[in-house]
Design a protein around this motif. Structure first.
Motif, PDB file in Angstrom:
ATOM      1  N   GLN A  41       0.841  -1.191   0.000  1.00 52.44           N
ATOM      2  CA  GLN A  41       0.000   0.000   0.000  1.00 52.44           C
ATOM      3  C   GLN A  41       0.876   1.242   0.000  1.00 52.44           C
ATOM      4  N   ILE A  42       1.846   1.171   0.957  1.00 54.93           N
ATOM      5  CA  ILE A  42       2.728   2.324   1.129  1.00 54.93           C
ATOM      6  C   ILE A  42       3.467   2.593  -0.169  1.00 54.93           C
ATOM      7  N   GLU A  43       3.997   1.494  -0.708  1.00 53.52           N
ATOM      8  CA  GLU A  43       4.764   1.632  -1.958  1.00 53.52           C
ATOM      9  C   GLU A  43       3.889   2.268  -3.052  1.00 53.52           C
ATOM     10  N   TYR A  44       2.699   1.724  -3.146  1.00 58.89           N
ATOM     11  CA  TYR A  44       1.766   2.183  -4.176  1.00 58.89           C
ATOM     12  C   TYR A  44       1.482   3.650  -3.989  1.00 58.89           C
ATOM     13  N   GLU A  45       1.202   4.012  -2.703  1.00 57.77           N
ATOM     14  CA  GLU A  45       0.856   5.390  -2.427  1.00 57.77           C
ATOM     15  C   GLU A  45       2.018   6.298  -2.724  1.00 57.77           C
ATOM     16  N   ARG A  46       3.225   5.780  -2.348  1.00 60.02           N
ATOM     17  CA  ARG A  46       4.414   6.566  -2.586  1.00 60.02           C
ATOM     18  C   ARG A  46       4.543   6.813  -4.097  1.00 60.02           C
ATOM     19  N   LYS A  47       4.349   5.750  -4.838  1.00 55.86           N
ATOM     20  CA  LYS A  47       4.478   5.873  -6.294  1.00 55.86           C
ATOM     21  C   LYS A  47       3.469   6.880  -6.839  1.00 55.86           C
ATOM     22  N   GLN A  48       2.267   6.703  -6.314  1.00 52.13           N
ATOM     23  CA  GLN A  48       1.176   7.594  -6.733  1.00 52.13           C
ATOM     24  C   GLN A  48       1.585   9.038  -6.493  1.00 52.13           C
ATOM     25  N   MET A  49       2.054   9.186  -5.178  1.00 53.07           N
ATOM     26  CA  MET A  49       2.420  10.527  -4.773  1.00 53.07           C
ATOM     27  C   MET A  49       3.525  11.069  -5.669  1.00 53.07           C
ATOM     28  N   LEU A  50       4.508  10.234  -5.917  1.00 52.57           N
ATOM     29  CA  LEU A  50       5.636  10.646  -6.747  1.00 52.57           C
ATOM     30  C   LEU A  50       5.137  11.071  -8.124  1.00 52.57           C
ATOM     31  N   ALA A  51       4.270  10.272  -8.684  1.00 56.67           N
ATOM     32  CA  ALA A  51       3.738  10.551 -10.015  1.00 56.67           C
ATOM     33  C   ALA A  51       3.017  11.894 -10.033  1.00 56.67           C
ATOM     34  N   GLU A  52       2.178  12.034  -8.963  1.00 49.14           N
ATOM     35  CA  GLU A  52       1.431  13.276  -8.860  1.00 49.14           C
ATOM     36  C   GLU A  52       2.372  14.451  -8.751  1.00 49.14           C
ATOM     37  N   LEU A  53       3.352  14.212  -7.831  1.00 47.61           N
ATOM     38  CA  LEU A  53       4.328  15.267  -7.578  1.00 47.61           C
ATOM     39  C   LEU A  53       4.998  15.655  -8.894  1.00 47.61           C
ATOM     40  N   ARG A  54       5.432  14.606  -9.619  1.00 48.75           N
ATOM     41  CA  ARG A  54       6.110  14.849 -10.870  1.00 48.75           C
ATOM     42  C   ARG A  54       5.208  15.655 -11.808  1.00 48.75           C
ATOM     43  N   GLN A  55       3.945  15.235 -11.854  1.00 42.64           N
ATOM     44  CA  GLN A  55       2.976  15.917 -12.704  1.00 42.64           C
ATOM     45  C   GLN A  55       2.901  17.381 -12.331  1.00 42.64           C
ATOM     46  N   GLN A  56       2.795  17.599 -11.014  1.00 45.40           N
ATOM     47  CA  GLN A  56       2.664  18.956 -10.536  1.00 45.40           C
ATOM     48  C   GLN A  56       3.901  19.760 -10.849  1.00 45.40           C
ATOM     49  N   VAL A  57       5.048  19.122 -10.551  1.00 45.43           N
ATOM     50  CA  VAL A  57       6.309  19.820 -10.844  1.00 45.43           C
ATOM     51  C   VAL A  57       6.337  20.173 -12.318  1.00 45.43           C
ATOM     52  N   VAL A  58       5.960  19.246 -13.170  1.00 42.58           N
ATOM     53  CA  VAL A  58       5.932  19.506 -14.602  1.00 42.58           C
ATOM     54  C   VAL A  58       5.032  20.678 -14.871  1.00 42.58           C
ATOM     55  N   GLN A  59       3.866  20.599 -14.335  1.00 39.47           N
ATOM     56  CA  GLN A  59       2.887  21.650 -14.512  1.00 39.47           C
ATOM     57  C   GLN A  59       3.453  22.981 -14.097  1.00 39.47           C
ATOM     58  N   LEU A  60       4.012  22.969 -12.849  1.00 35.87           N
ATOM     59  CA  LEU A  60       4.551  24.204 -12.293  1.00 35.87           C
ATOM     60  C   LEU A  60       5.683  24.725 -13.142  1.00 35.87           C
ATOM     61  N   SER A  61       6.549  23.831 -13.479  1.00 40.24           N
ATOM     62  CA  SER A  61       7.689  24.241 -14.285  1.00 40.24           C
ATOM     63  C   SER A  61       7.175  24.800 -15.602  1.00 40.24           C
ATOM     64  N   LEU A  62       6.226  24.142 -16.161  1.00 39.05           N
ATOM     65  CA  LEU A  62       5.665  24.614 -17.411  1.00 39.05           C
ATOM     66  C   LEU A  62       5.155  26.011 -17.238  1.00 39.05           C
ATOM     67  N   LEU A  63       4.377  26.156 -16.175  1.00 38.42           N
ATOM     68  CA  LEU A  63       3.820  27.474 -15.923  1.00 38.42           C
ATOM     69  C   LEU A  63       4.921  28.492 -15.776  1.00 38.42           C
ATOM     70  N   ALA A  64       5.877  28.094 -14.937  1.00 42.17           N
ATOM     71  CA  ALA A  64       6.981  29.006 -14.664  1.00 42.17           C
ATOM     72  C   ALA A  64       7.739  29.328 -15.948  1.00 42.17           C
ATOM     73  N   ALA A  65       8.010  28.321 -16.699  1.00 39.80           N
ATOM     74  CA  ALA A  65       8.766  28.508 -17.918  1.00 39.80           C
ATOM     75  C   ALA A  65       7.978  29.342 -18.882  1.00 39.80           C
ATOM     76  N   GLN A  66       6.697  29.083 -19.000  1.00 42.80           N
ATOM     77  CA  GLN A  66       5.841  29.872 -19.864  1.00 42.80           C
ATOM     78  C   GLN A  66       5.985  31.329 -19.522  1.00 42.80           C
ATOM     79  N   LYS A  67       5.881  31.534 -18.158  1.00 45.33           N
ATOM     80  CA  LYS A  67       5.945  32.906 -17.714  1.00 45.33           C
ATOM     81  C   LYS A  67       7.260  33.532 -18.123  1.00 45.33           C
ATOM     82  N   VAL A  68       8.343  32.679 -17.885  1.00 49.97           N
ATOM     83  CA  VAL A  68       9.663  33.229 -18.128  1.00 49.97           C
ATOM     84  C   VAL A  68       9.903  33.371 -19.628  1.00 49.97           C
ATOM     85  N   VAL A  69       9.672  32.339 -20.283  1.00 50.80           N
ATOM     86  CA  VAL A  69      10.044  32.352 -21.687  1.00 50.80           C
ATOM     87  C   VAL A  69       8.953  32.957 -22.546  1.00 50.80           C
TER      88      VAL A  69
END
Lengths: 166, 332
Positions: A112-140
């Motif tokens: 369960q923990i592993e799964y949740e961790r993975k989930q969380m990581l995936a989400e996190l990655r998604q968010q980071v991507v999103q954020l970075s995208l946003l940030a980069a959009q803003k910057v670039v």
């Protein structure tokens, strides 16, 4: 003889006295008393014999009793041993079951923990991507098209992934 | 506590005569130390008068006491003894045990009544004579020729007793006190009688056990060696040493016979001497010193017992020896 007072009449009288006393005492004293003594001796002997036989019997009974007691004790011991063995087995079975259950639960939890961790990581990655995208959009701002952008970020993330793993 | 009381009372009883007797004037009467028993009265039986001595009278008392005791003790015989039965049983058991030890179970049955009766009779008669006051109570024969001596109180009773008991005896020229009760053991008639009974029964038992002929030839007429000599002569090899041995045996047989006869004398005078002397000693001590009879009483009680025991025991031993097959060799 006369000077010593010895005369036939008195001598005979004394002998007759003695004989009479002997006869009477034999009849009234010696015979009954000796008979009584004999009877008592026999009685005592009988009583002693009886006591001896009773004692022997008691000893035998005691032995028998001891034997039975020992038997019972041995039986009880055997039963107790069997019960203890069964108990031990039962305990082991229960223990094993418990261990098994616990292990299963731990495994599940881990999964369960592993799964949740993975989930969380995936989400996190998604968010980071999103954020970075946003940030980069803003910057670039529209300097790069979206596709190029995404590739860039993904490359970056892959790098960070590798770093995180190391 | 109670025991001490008894001892004190007994002591007082034994003490008192020593105090009182010397206070009386008894010079006028010779103290009774005559060997010859005194005549109390005469009994008419079928026309002949039998003089009854005080010792004979006392031996009847002794018999009566023993028989009464035996009757009292055996009145209610029970397997669980009590009281007098216990005492009688103890005495009989002790004597029977002695017989059994000396002669074995089968002969003990035969010897026991005689041995026990001798013991009881002699013991009671020895001790009866010791009872304080028995010696001084008696008759002093008085008549016209011999009036009551000076210094002696004559009770009317003594006269009536005289009349009651019959004619007086002329041989009392001195004023001699004839005690009513005198230990039969101080009468030679009794001791001779007992010795004769003891020895005759011994010989009879011996003859019964070994056979009359064998008994005499083994013990007294030992001609066995001559027989052996004639046998050896018949075989043609005479052993003359056997004649000498035979003569020796004959001599030993004579000695044996003499020793048997002398046993009667030793039985007679041992008992008589001890008890008679004991009573004389007590009489003398009474006038000698106040406390002396007290000590001698215990001693005489002891002597009385020992003499009864010795008489019975020797009878038992002689009977045992006489009935043992090779008695002659063991016996000196």
């Amino acid at each position: 003889m006369e000077a010593l007072g010895i005369n036939t009449t008195w001598l005979l009288a004394q002998i007759i006295n003695f004989g009479l006393l002997l006869f009477i005492l034999s009849r009234i004293a010696y015979k009954p008393v000796l008979d009584t003594l004999n009877t008592r001796k026999q009685k005592i002997q009988e009583s002693l014999d009886y006591a001896e036989s009773v004692k022997k019997q008691a000893a035998e009974q005691q032995k028998e009793f001891d034997r039975k007691l020992e038997e019972a004790r041995r039986g009880a011991q055997a039963a107790a041993a069997v019960a203890a063995q069964a108990g031990e087995k039962e305990r082991e079975v229960i223990l094993a079951q418990a261990h098994e259950d616990a292990r299963k639960m731990i495994d599940q939890a881990k999964e369960q923990i592993e799964y949740e961790r993975k989930q969380m990581l995936a989400e996190l990655r998604q968010q980071v991507v999103q954020l970075s995208l946003l940030a980069a959009q803003k910057v670039v701002s529209q300097s790069l098209d979206e596709q190029a952008h995404r590739r860039l970020v993904n490359d970056f993330l892959a790098q960070t992934d590798r770093l995180g793993k190391n | 506590m109670k025991r001490w009381l008894y001892i004190i009372i007994l002591g007082a009883i034994l003490f008192v005569p020593g105090f009182i007797l010397p206070r009386f004037d008894v010079k006028a009467v010779t103290a009774s130390v005559a060997v010859k028993p005194e005549v109390l009265f005469e009994l008419e039986l079928g026309g002949t008068a039998f003089p009854i001595s005080n010792t004979l009278f006392t031996s009847w008392i002794v018999m009566l006491l023993i028989i009464l005791f035996a009757i009292a003790a055996t009145r209610k015989m029970s397997l669980v003894p009590g009281g007098l039965q216990n005492v009688l049983e103890m005495i009989i058991e002790a004597i029977y045990g002695l017989c059994e030890n000396a002669a074995g179970a089968t002969r003990a049955k035969k010897f026991f009544p005689i041995v026990a009766t001798i013991f009881l009779f002699v013991l009671v008669s020895n001790w009866l004579g010791l009872i304080p006051g028995f010696g001084p109570i008696g008759i002093i024969p008085v008549d016209a020729k011999h009036p009551a001596p000076e210094g002696i109180a004559t009770f009317p009773l003594s006269h009536s007793l005289e009349e009651f008991f019959g004619p007086k005896h002329e041989e009392h020229h001195e004023y001699v006190l004839a005690p009513f009760v005198r230990s039969p053991s101080t009468d030679l008639n009794l001791t001779i009688g007992l010795a004769l009974i003891s020895m005759i029964m011994t010989q009879i038992f011996g003859m019964q056990a070994l056979g009359v002929v064998k008994y005499w030839f083994v013990r007294f007429i030992m001609v066995g060696k001559f027989g052996e000599f004639f046998k050896s002569l018949a075989q043609g090899k005479p052993k003359f040493g056997l004649i000498f041995m035979g003569l020796l045996d004959l001599f030993v047989g004579v000695l044996e016979f003499i020793s048997e006869v002398s046993k009667i004398l030793s039985f007679t005078f041992r008992l008589f001497g001890n008890i008679f002397a004991g009573e004389v000693v007590l009489l003398v001590m009474t006038f000698l010193f106040v406390a002396a009879p007290f000590i001698f009483y215990w001693f005489e009680l002891f002597v009385g017992f020992i003499q009864a025991f010795v008489f019975a025991l020797l009878t038992l031993i002689f009977m045992t020896i006489a009935t043992t097959a090779h008695g002659a060799e063991e016996h000196h």
